[in-house]
Design a protein around this motif. Structure first.
Motif, PDB file in Angstrom:
ATOM      1  N   GLU A 278      54.589  10.106  55.860  1.00 37.04           N
ATOM      2  CA  GLU A 278      53.330  10.391  55.139  1.00 37.04           C
ATOM      3  C   GLU A 278      52.305   9.301  55.392  1.00 37.04           C
ATOM      4  N   GLU A 279      52.740   8.047  55.259  1.00 38.98           N
ATOM      5  CA  GLU A 279      51.797   6.912  55.315  1.00 38.98           C
ATOM      6  C   GLU A 279      51.741   6.248  56.692  1.00 38.98           C
ATOM      7  N   LEU A 280      52.598   6.676  57.586  1.00 38.47           N
ATOM      8  CA  LEU A 280      52.742   6.076  58.922  1.00 38.47           C
ATOM      9  C   LEU A 280      52.907   4.562  58.846  1.00 38.47           C
ATOM     10  N   LYS A 281      53.816   4.124  58.029  1.00 38.78           N
ATOM     11  CA  LYS A 281      54.139   2.705  57.923  1.00 38.78           C
ATOM     12  C   LYS A 281      55.557   2.528  57.378  1.00 38.78           C
ATOM     13  N   ASP A 282      56.173   1.346  57.525  1.00 41.36           N
ATOM     14  CA  ASP A 282      55.576   0.098  58.003  1.00 41.36           C
ATOM     15  C   ASP A 282      55.734   0.005  59.520  1.00 41.36           C
ATOM     16  N   GLU A 283      54.645  -0.344  60.169  1.00 41.90           N
ATOM     17  CA  GLU A 283      54.695  -0.418  61.620  1.00 41.90           C
ATOM     18  C   GLU A 283      55.310  -1.743  62.085  1.00 41.90           C
ATOM     19  N   VAL A 284      56.113  -1.649  63.158  1.00 45.64           N
ATOM     20  CA  VAL A 284      56.704  -2.853  63.768  1.00 45.64           C
ATOM     21  C   VAL A 284      56.002  -3.080  65.106  1.00 45.64           C
ATOM     22  N   ARG A 285      55.373  -4.226  65.251  1.00 43.95           N
ATOM     23  CA  ARG A 285      54.660  -4.533  66.506  1.00 43.95           C
ATOM     24  C   ARG A 285      55.019  -5.936  66.965  1.00 43.95           C
ATOM     25  N   VAL A 286      55.006  -6.115  68.262  1.00 49.61           N
ATOM     26  CA  VAL A 286      55.327  -7.423  68.828  1.00 49.61           C
ATOM     27  C   VAL A 286      54.105  -7.865  69.625  1.00 49.61           C
ATOM     28  N   SER A 287      53.723  -9.140  69.525  1.00 54.78           N
ATOM     29  CA  SER A 287      52.531  -9.611  70.255  1.00 54.78           C
ATOM     30  C   SER A 287      52.733  -9.410  71.759  1.00 54.78           C
ATOM     31  N   ASP A 288      51.638  -9.211  72.475  1.00 54.48           N
ATOM     32  CA  ASP A 288      51.724  -8.930  73.910  1.00 54.48           C
ATOM     33  C   ASP A 288      52.470 -10.014  74.668  1.00 54.48           C
ATOM     34  N   GLU A 289      52.190 -11.271  74.313  1.00 53.19           N
ATOM     35  CA  GLU A 289      52.787 -12.400  75.029  1.00 53.19           C
ATOM     36  C   GLU A 289      54.324 -12.355  74.923  1.00 53.19           C
ATOM     37  N   ILE A 290      54.804 -12.179  73.692  1.00 55.49           N
ATOM     38  CA  ILE A 290      56.263 -12.131  73.467  1.00 55.49           C
ATOM     39  C   ILE A 290      56.845 -10.857  74.083  1.00 55.49           C
ATOM     40  N   ARG A 291      56.140  -9.749  73.876  1.00 53.43           N
ATOM     41  CA  ARG A 291      56.643  -8.455  74.355  1.00 53.43           C
ATOM     42  C   ARG A 291      56.898  -8.471  75.862  1.00 53.43           C
ATOM     43  N   LYS A 292      55.951  -8.993  76.614  1.00 54.64           N
ATOM     44  CA  LYS A 292      56.093  -8.968  78.085  1.00 54.64           C
ATOM     45  C   LYS A 292      57.324  -9.753  78.529  1.00 54.64           C
ATOM     46  N   LYS A 293      57.546 -10.909  77.917  1.00 55.79           N
ATOM     47  CA  LYS A 293      58.707 -11.734  78.301  1.00 55.79           C
ATOM     48  C   LYS A 293      60.014 -11.068  77.845  1.00 55.79           C
ATOM     49  N   ALA A 294      60.014 -10.566  76.606  1.00 55.96           N
ATOM     50  CA  ALA A 294      61.233  -9.950  76.060  1.00 55.96           C
ATOM     51  C   ALA A 294      61.607  -8.707  76.864  1.00 55.96           C
ATOM     52  N   ARG A 295      60.596  -7.982  77.283  1.00 57.46           N
ATOM     53  CA  ARG A 295      60.821  -6.745  78.036  1.00 57.46           C
ATOM     54  C   ARG A 295      61.576  -7.009  79.355  1.00 57.46           C
ATOM     55  N   LEU A 296      61.238  -8.121  79.981  1.00 52.72           N
ATOM     56  CA  LEU A 296      61.910  -8.475  81.239  1.00 52.72           C
ATOM     57  C   LEU A 296      63.422  -8.576  81.043  1.00 52.72           C
ATOM     58  N   ALA A 297      63.822  -9.263  79.967  1.00 48.62           N
ATOM     59  CA  ALA A 297      65.262  -9.439  79.693  1.00 48.62           C
ATOM     60  C   ALA A 297      65.929  -8.091  79.432  1.00 48.62           C
ATOM     61  N   ILE A 298      65.224  -7.197  78.739  1.00 56.55           N
ATOM     62  CA  ILE A 298      65.806  -5.870  78.450  1.00 56.55           C
ATOM     63  C   ILE A 298      65.860  -5.041  79.735  1.00 56.55           C
ATOM     64  N   GLU A 299      64.802  -5.104  80.526  1.00 55.13           N
ATOM     65  CA  GLU A 299      64.785  -4.320  81.769  1.00 55.13           C
ATOM     66  C   GLU A 299      65.841  -4.798  82.759  1.00 55.13           C
ATOM     67  N   ARG A 300      66.071  -6.107  82.792  1.00 60.23           N
ATOM     68  CA  ARG A 300      67.136  -6.620  83.684  1.00 60.23           C
ATOM     69  C   ARG A 300      68.486  -6.051  83.251  1.00 60.23           C
ATOM     70  N   MET A 301      68.689  -5.934  81.939  1.00 60.86           N
ATOM     71  CA  MET A 301      69.930  -5.337  81.429  1.00 60.86           C
ATOM     72  C   MET A 301      70.003  -3.865  81.840  1.00 60.86           C
ATOM     73  N   LEU A 302      68.927  -3.126  81.617  1.00 61.23           N
ATOM     74  CA  LEU A 302      68.941  -1.684  81.917  1.00 61.23           C
ATOM     75  C   LEU A 302      69.159  -1.423  83.410  1.00 61.23           C
ATOM     76  N   ALA A 303      68.783  -2.391  84.242  1.00 63.48           N
ATOM     77  CA  ALA A 303      68.982  -2.236  85.689  1.00 63.48           C
ATOM     78  C   ALA A 303      70.459  -2.422  86.054  1.00 63.48           C
ATOM     79  N   ILE A 304      71.198  -3.155  85.227  1.00 62.01           N
ATOM     80  CA  ILE A 304      72.630  -3.384  85.509  1.00 62.01           C
ATOM     81  C   ILE A 304      73.439  -2.178  85.063  1.00 62.01           C
ATOM     82  N   ILE A 305      73.143  -1.662  83.873  1.00 64.51           N
ATOM     83  CA  ILE A 305      73.888  -0.496  83.361  1.00 64.51           C
ATOM     84  C   ILE A 305      73.001   0.347  82.450  1.00 64.51           C
TER      85      ILE A 305
END
Ligand code: 13P
Ligand code: SF4
Length: 305
Positions: A278-305
């Motif tokens: 109904e209220e479309l909350k609570d939203e979870v957001r990560v700052s761009d700077e952190i997101r880009k770095k964190a994403r790399l670690a997750i993508e490296r994992m997804l590339a392995i399995i």
């Protein structure tokens, strides 16, 4: 059998359509939440669905780090949590500063971290992993001399033994899984001598040592389906038994300990899902700077399995 609130469920379905939303639920969620989910799964499956799906809104029924992971992988989507106070105590046992210091102490080491970590910690990692693929990720790093593996000391111990590698670990643990004791397994085995014992790698090493299989939550589902056994002792958060029974009505499942309940996983309810839509909350957001770095670690994992 759970009493259904038909009107509440009807409203959730209607709003879900209107918002172009999907509901993701971790395998430990309350039965009433699992029943209204579009997808149920373990940490790896939910990350994959979040990355691939084209819904505009993801209602994440789980704990904070899972919603954060979904937001890291799908920054254009609105990721909302029906109860944003649902955290993971294990994830909170290590912060980014702790990891930076550990890396400074071992400058040659590659840093692998469990998905049960904050986005800030993930941003410091080279590789992310889940309970499904932790050993595969470590095995893929054969050419690396030193491996940091955080934050769960029991998962680290299990992976270290399985891969025959020394790991530099942290002192984190899951307060829910450590409630399962070796004597719980011995007792249940006495009651159900034919049952196969499945345990989660977040369990104490003395519990893992007694298991027939060490598996993530969804792997337990697969194991139970494919095994000729008819009875299973389940060494993980007790909520998984609901799904196991639903998916395998001709088999019996016994929780290793009724004490193994994760209070954070039980915060989400059907009412809270409706209010979130109904209220479309609570939203979870990560700052761009952190997101880009964190994403790399997750993508490296997804590339392995
Ligand atoms: P999985 O569902 O990935 O096995 O993880 C269990 C868990 O404890 C999540 O917090
Ligand atoms: Fe965290 Fe343990 Fe709860 Fe999983 S079961 S969310 S690891 S506290």
């Amino acid at each position: 059998m759970i009493k259904e609130d038909k009107e509440l469920i009807r409203k959730i379905k209607e709003l879900k359509k209107k918002r172009n939303a999907i509901i993701l639920a971790h395998n430990y969620q309350l039965p009433e939440v699992q029943d209204i989910a579009d997808f149920r799964g373990d940490s790896l499956e939910l990350s994959r669905i979040a990355a691939k799906n084209d819904a505009e809104v993801i209602v994440f029924c789980g704990v904070y780090f899972m919603a954060e992971t979904a937001s890291i992988l799908s920054p254009d989507k609105k990721v909302i949590m029906p109860d944003i106070s649902a955290g993971c105590p294990m994830a909170n046992m290590m912060n980014a500063d702790d990891l930076r210091k550990l890396k400074q102490m071992h400058p040659q080491a590659v840093a692998v971290g469990y998905v049960n970590t904050s986005a800030e910690v993930k941003a410091e990692l080279d590789y992310c992993c889940t309970s499904t693929n932790a050993a595969s990720v470590v095995n893929a790093l054969k050419d690396k001399k030193e491996i940091i593996f955080v934050p769960d000391k029991y998962l680290a111990d299990y992976v270290s033994k399985k891969c025959g590698r020394k790991l530099i670990s942290w002192h984190g643990f899951c307060p829910t899984h450590v409630k399962i004791l070796p004597e719980d397994l011995s007792r249940e085995k006495k009651f159900h001598p034919k049952a196969k014992v499945m345990v989660h790698p977040e369990c104490l090493s003395s519990v893992v040592a007694l298991a027939d299989a060490v598996l993530s939550t969804s792997q337990m589902g697969k194991f139970a389906k494919e095994s000729p056994a008819k009875e299973f002792i389940v060494g993980t958060e007790a909520g998984l038994v609901y799904r196991l029974k639903q998916d395998n009505p001709d088999k019996e499942f016994y929780p290793a300990s009724e004490r193994a309940v994760c209070p954070n996983m039980k915060r989400t309810t059907q009412e809270k899902v409706l209010w979130a839509l109904e209220e479309l909350k609570d939203e979870v957001r990560v700052s761009d700077e952190i997101r880009k770095k964190a994403r790399l670690a997750i993508e490296r994992m997804l590339a392995i399995i």
